[in-house]
Design a protein around this motif. Structure first.
Motif, mmCIF file in Angstrom:
data_model
loop_
_atom_site.group_PDB
_atom_site.id
_atom_site.type_symbol
_atom_site.label_atom_id
_atom_site.label_comp_id
_atom_site.label_asym_id
_atom_site.label_seq_id
_atom_site.Cartn_x
_atom_site.Cartn_y
_atom_site.Cartn_z
ATOM 1 N N SER A 25 0.855 -1.203 -0.061
ATOM 2 C CA SER A 25 -0.015 -0.235 0.023
ATOM 3 C C SER A 25 1.065 1.241 0.103
ATOM 4 O O SER A 25 0.525 2.353 -0.253
ATOM 5 N N CYS A 27 2.773 1.710 -2.054
ATOM 6 C CA CYS A 27 2.916 2.216 -3.347
ATOM 7 C C CYS A 27 1.913 3.459 -3.912
ATOM 8 O O CYS A 27 2.128 3.953 -4.945
ATOM 9 N N SER A 28 0.942 3.663 -3.257
ATOM 10 C CA SER A 28 0.204 4.846 -3.206
ATOM 11 C C SER A 28 0.617 6.185 -3.029
ATOM 12 O O SER A 28 1.429 6.022 -2.228
ATOM 13 N N GLN A 34 -0.882 11.161 -9.897
ATOM 14 C CA GLN A 34 -0.171 9.927 -9.893
ATOM 15 C C GLN A 34 0.454 9.475 -11.414
ATOM 16 O O GLN A 34 -0.191 9.777 -12.380
ATOM 17 N N THR A 38 2.985 4.681 -10.054
ATOM 18 C CA THR A 38 2.098 4.785 -8.924
ATOM 19 C C THR A 38 0.756 4.117 -9.101
ATOM 20 O O THR A 38 0.413 3.374 -8.149
ATOM 21 N N THR A 39 -0.054 4.430 -10.125
ATOM 22 C CA THR A 39 -1.312 4.021 -10.659
ATOM 23 C C THR A 39 -1.156 2.426 -10.525
ATOM 24 O O THR A 39 -1.863 1.831 -9.860
ATOM 25 N N CYS A 41 1.013 0.336 -9.288
ATOM 26 C CA CYS A 41 1.326 -0.186 -8.132
ATOM 27 C C CYS A 41 0.152 0.014 -7.189
ATOM 28 O O CYS A 41 -0.401 -1.205 -6.273
ATOM 29 N N THR A 42 -0.584 0.918 -7.123
ATOM 30 C CA THR A 42 -1.877 1.166 -6.434
ATOM 31 C C THR A 42 -2.805 0.042 -6.699
ATOM 32 O O THR A 42 -3.548 -0.333 -5.871
ATOM 33 N N ASP A 43 -3.134 -0.030 -8.070
ATOM 34 C CA ASP A 43 -4.060 -1.028 -8.613
ATOM 35 C C ASP A 43 -3.528 -2.346 -8.252
ATOM 36 O O ASP A 43 -4.438 -3.293 -7.457
ATOM 37 N N THR A 46 -4.226 -2.860 -4.375
ATOM 38 C CA THR A 46 -5.641 -3.011 -4.114
ATOM 39 C C THR A 46 -6.184 -4.375 -4.401
ATOM 40 O O THR A 46 -7.004 -4.750 -3.626
ATOM 41 N N CYS A 137 7.849 -0.249 -6.506
ATOM 42 C CA CYS A 137 6.713 0.798 -6.257
ATOM 43 C C CYS A 137 7.227 1.601 -5.031
ATOM 44 O O CYS A 137 6.228 2.536 -4.485
#
Length: 139
Positions: A25, A27-28, A34, A38-39, A41-43, A46, A137
């Protein structure tokens, strides 16, 4: 047909997910705009977090393995969609090894002794892949 309780291997699958999600997390970003990395990594983080949450209430191995198979497919798709080359490589390795882990656990639970031996080896690869994703990330 009654469902069997989670085996140690299936419970380990959930633990591998938890290990992968720890720090993922990070990564966000709190920045409003973003980057592609970052996008991605966040996805990716998630998907893992949602899978952990979804498996918390699962009490049988069939459900946990089914959830693991669905996650493996989603992670593979997310890795393929990543636009940052370093994130894409790390995520693809994690997704491929996680897919192998889910398959090995299913085979091991069906009595395949060779697959049972593979579970430990593949779990270690997933843990290493997780560290790579975290590193890429920004964790």
């Amino acid at each position: 047909m009654p469902h069997r309780k989670k085996t140690t291997r299936v419970a380990a699958l959930v633990l591998v997910l938890a290990s992968a999600a720890l720090g993922a997390s990070a990564c966000s970003s709190s920045a409003p705009a973003q980057s592609a990395k970052t996008t991605s990594c966040t996805d990716f983080a998630t998907l893992i977090a949602a899978a952990i949450s979804g498996n918390n209430g699962a009490t049988d191995q069939a459900t946990t393995l089914k959830n693991g198979q669905a996650l493996a497919q989603s992670l593979t798709q997310e890795a393929a969609a990543a636009t940052d080359p370093n994130a894409k490589t790390a995520m693809a390795a994690f997704a491929a090894d996680y897919t192998s882990l889910v398959a090995a656990i299913g085979k091991a639970d069906a009595g395949d002794k060779a697959a049972a031996a593979d579970v430990t080896t593949i779990s270690a690869k997933v843990t290493t892949d997780s560290a790579s994703v975290k590193s890429v990330c920004g964790n």
